[in-house]
Structures are given as structure tokens and as C-alpha cells.
Write an enzyme that holds these catalytic residues in place. Structure first.
Site, PDB file in Angstrom:
ATOM      1  N   LYS A   1     -72.828 -90.629  48.135  1.00  0.00           N
ATOM      2  CA  LYS A   1     -71.538 -90.228  48.723  1.00  0.00           C
ATOM      3  C   LYS A   1     -71.802 -89.480  50.031  1.00  0.00           C
ATOM      4  CE  LYS A   1     -67.244 -88.817  49.279  1.00  0.00           C
ATOM      5  NZ  LYS A   1     -66.276 -89.753  49.857  1.00  0.00           N
TER       6      LYS A   1
ATOM      7  N   CYS B   1     -65.015 -91.078  59.076  1.00  0.00           N
ATOM      8  CA  CYS B   1     -64.092 -90.698  57.991  1.00  0.00           C
ATOM      9  C   CYS B   1     -62.719 -90.348  58.581  1.00  0.00           C
ATOM     10  CB  CYS B   1     -64.636 -89.516  57.196  1.00  0.00           C
ATOM     11  SG  CYS B   1     -63.462 -89.003  55.924  1.00  0.00           S
TER      12      CYS B   1
HETATM   13  C1  SIN Z   1     -63.348 -89.778  52.104  1.00  0.00           C
HETATM   14  O1  SIN Z   1     -64.057 -89.053  51.372  1.00  0.00           O
HETATM   15  O2  SIN Z   1     -62.282 -89.374  52.584  1.00  0.00           O
HETATM   16  C2  SIN Z   1     -63.764 -91.173  52.402  1.00  0.00           C
HETATM   17  C3  SIN Z   1     -64.982 -91.188  53.236  1.00  0.00           C
HETATM   18  C4  SIN Z   1     -64.855 -92.025  54.450  1.00  0.00           C
HETATM   19  O3  SIN Z   1     -63.831 -92.683  54.659  1.00  0.00           O
HETATM   20  O4  SIN Z   1     -65.780 -92.030  55.267  1.00  0.00           O
END
Ligand code: SIN
Length: 309
Positions: free
Chosen positions: A45, A130
């Protein structure tokens, strides 16, 4: 014998499929499930320097044609994922991806400095895209800022690194960002992140809570945009920069199309969320079936060979 093995940088993977960062890769249990699946590799993640709860819920909704999310980078913090990849390294596995998404350039530099000085020998995906942090623009849409980030990173960083990009829609923007990327020793580009700030409505209401209902769109909705980005970057980037395609992969045919456009590896997001890791065996066997029907025995038989009229 049909092979779907692939290479990114100098690393060989037995299968060209992996998860998209963000999907089922936050905890040790989720990462172990990915490791034990039929995917060729996996990615952690996207992490920030400190752990984050992320945005308020509901922040992810499955839709008929995909998903909308505004997760806000919930993660267990850089130290946790660094420990995780170093444990994998001690077990002899350096064929994995480590995603980082610092909230500031300084935080990205801090994390990359620690990775540079560690025993980690895998691949880093620097997330520049993001869309879900209120008040923080997507770096990949700011070309000057992207150049500043890459200049600073490559002033000291020597290990293999790629960038995760937002979707682009304008030919001139493809050319501008490709020109910047081509100047740096980047090993791969992952495209696309979700289409940011889409608005999905049911009855008379938005369906996710953060950002007044605006969130990143994934799944079938985004496949044509994802393929366009893979194709354009395949054409515009140096040939030693691999493309990792991401967006709208639900079937073996979708994987096939990403590779046809030029992807060396294909990430699965929304469909992994829906079907869990069993999706990788289904996609692998479907892809092999398609290759068999066309007498292709390896990805190089069709990678990037999209026919134009
Ligand atoms: C998120 O955690 O908001 C998604 C991550 C991303 O879109 O890079």
C-alpha cells in the site's frame, strides 16, 4: 508451452499480473495472501512517513462498471512497510514493489534516503498521483513540480525506481510529461491511477463521504483511458522504461489489450477488490487461452504490436 513471464528492470517475473497499490495490500495478512497467490509479484500500500487512518467512511463503493474511492492513503506508516520488505529480503525475495506516497517532497526524500541506505533490492513505485488528499494537488499534473521532485530524487537515489502517474487526456500533456520522465533514470511508469474526482450519484445522493462525494474512478469505466495512457507512454518513453498498465482489468482480454498497447506488467485493482486473489489464476488462464488461440507463446509475440489503420 505458453509463457506469460515478464521482465521489469533486471527482474524476471513468472507472471505479468500483480495487484494495484491500494488494493488488499495494507496488512501483513493481505500482503501474505498476495504473495501466496498466482500473481507474478505484488506491491505494498502506498505509504506515508507516519501511519494514517485515511478519510472518513464510506470511502469505497463498488459500482456496476467499476468503483469510486476516496481512501485518503490509510496505511501503517513507512517503518512498517520498510520492515516488511526487509524481512522479505532476508528470506531471499527482492522481486517485489514498495510503494511510497509522501505528503510532501521532504517526506518522500526522507523515505527514499532510508530505502537507499537499506538492504532493500526490490523496486520502488513513487506515487505522484493520489487524488484523495484534501488540499493536496496530484503532483503528476504539475509538470514543474514533477520535474523538481525527480531532480531532487535522482540527485542521490541510485536504486531502481518507477513513478505512478495520473491519467492524462491531452496529447500535448503526454508529450510534456514524457519529455520530463525521459531525462531521468526511471525504470518503469505505472499508468493509470484512478481518474480523480469523479462524482457518482445514487437516488439523490453522493455515495462516498470524503470531499463531498468526489473520488477516484476505477474499473471498466477507465479502461479506454488506461489503454490510451499505456499506448502513448509506450510510444513516447525511452525503450528501456517499462510500462505497467493499470485500469479496467476484469478479464483475460483486458490483460491482453494492455500488453498489446505496450504494457510489460499489468496491475489489477477494482476486480481484485471484488474477487480477491483468486482473480489472478482466472486472468492467467484466460490470457493463456487467448494467446493459444492466436498462436502466441510469449508476451513478446504481441507486446506493443497494436495494429493501426
Ligand atoms: C488512496 O489511498 O486514496 C488511494 C491511493 C491512490 O489513489 O494513489
Amino acid at each position: 508451452m505458453i509463457s506469460i513471464e515478464t521482465t521489469i528492470f533486471n527482474k524476471k517475473f513468472s507472471n505479468c499480473l500483480m495487484n494495484a497499490s491500494g488494493v488488499k495490500c495494507m496488512t501483513i495478512e493481505e500482503l501474505s495472501n498476495l504473495k501466496n497467490s498466482e500473481s507474478g509479484t505484488w506491491i505494498t500500500k502506498s505509504c506515508t512517513l507516519s501511519p494514517r487512518e485515511g478519510n472518513p467512511s464510506p470511502r469505497y463503493v463498488d459500482l456496476k462498471l467499476g468503483s469510486i474511492n476516496s481512501m485518503g492513503l490509510p496505511n501503517l506508516g513507512f517503518e512498517f512497510y520498510l520492515d516488511y520488505v526487509l524481512t522479505e529480503h532476508e528470506m531471499g525475495n527482492d522481486n517485489l514493489f514498495f510503494s511510497i506516497a509522501g505528503l510532501t517532497l521532504e517526506n518522500n526524500i526522507k523515505m527514499l534516503t532510508q530505502i537507499e541506505n537499506s538492504d532493500f533490492q526490490g523496486l520502488v513505485e513513487l506515487n505522484l498521483s493520489c487524488p484523495n488528499i484534501p488540499g493536496k494537488p496530484q503532483t503528476g499534473y504539475d509538470f514543474e513540480r514533477t520535474e523538481e521532485v525527480l531532480k531532487k530524487v535522482f540527485s542521490f537515489y541510485t536504486k531502481p525506481l518507477g513513478v505512478k502517474l495520473p491519467p492524462y487526456f491531452d496529447m500535448v500533456h503526454f508529450e510534456m510529461i514524457a519529455e520530463i520522465i525521459n531525462k531521468y533514470p526511471i525504470q518503469f511508469v505505472t499508468c493509470i491511477n484512478s481518474i480523480g474526482n469523479a462524482l457518482y450519484i445514487e437516488d439523490e445522493s453522493v455515495v462516498i463521504k470524503p470531499k463531498s462525494g468526489f473520488g477516484g474512478l476505477g474499473g471498466a469505466y477507465v479502461k479506454p483511458t488506461a489503454l490510451a495512457n499505456v499506448r502513448m507512454f509506450y510510444k513516447l518513453l525511452r525503450k528501456n522504461i517499462s510500462i505497467i498498465g493499470c485500469g479496467g482489468v476484469e478479464t483475460g482480454r483486458d490483460v491482453f489489450e494492455h500488453i498489446l498497447c505496450g504494457a510489460s506488467m499489468v496491475q489489477v485493482g477494482t476486480q481484485l477488490m471484488k474477487d480477491d486473489v483468486k482473480i489472478f489464476s482466472k486472468l492467467s488462464s484466460d490470457l493463456k487461452e487467448i494467446m493459444k488461440s492466436k498462436n502466441y507463446t510469449s508476451l513478446s509475440d504481441f507486446k506493443g504490436k497494436l495494429k493501426e489503420l
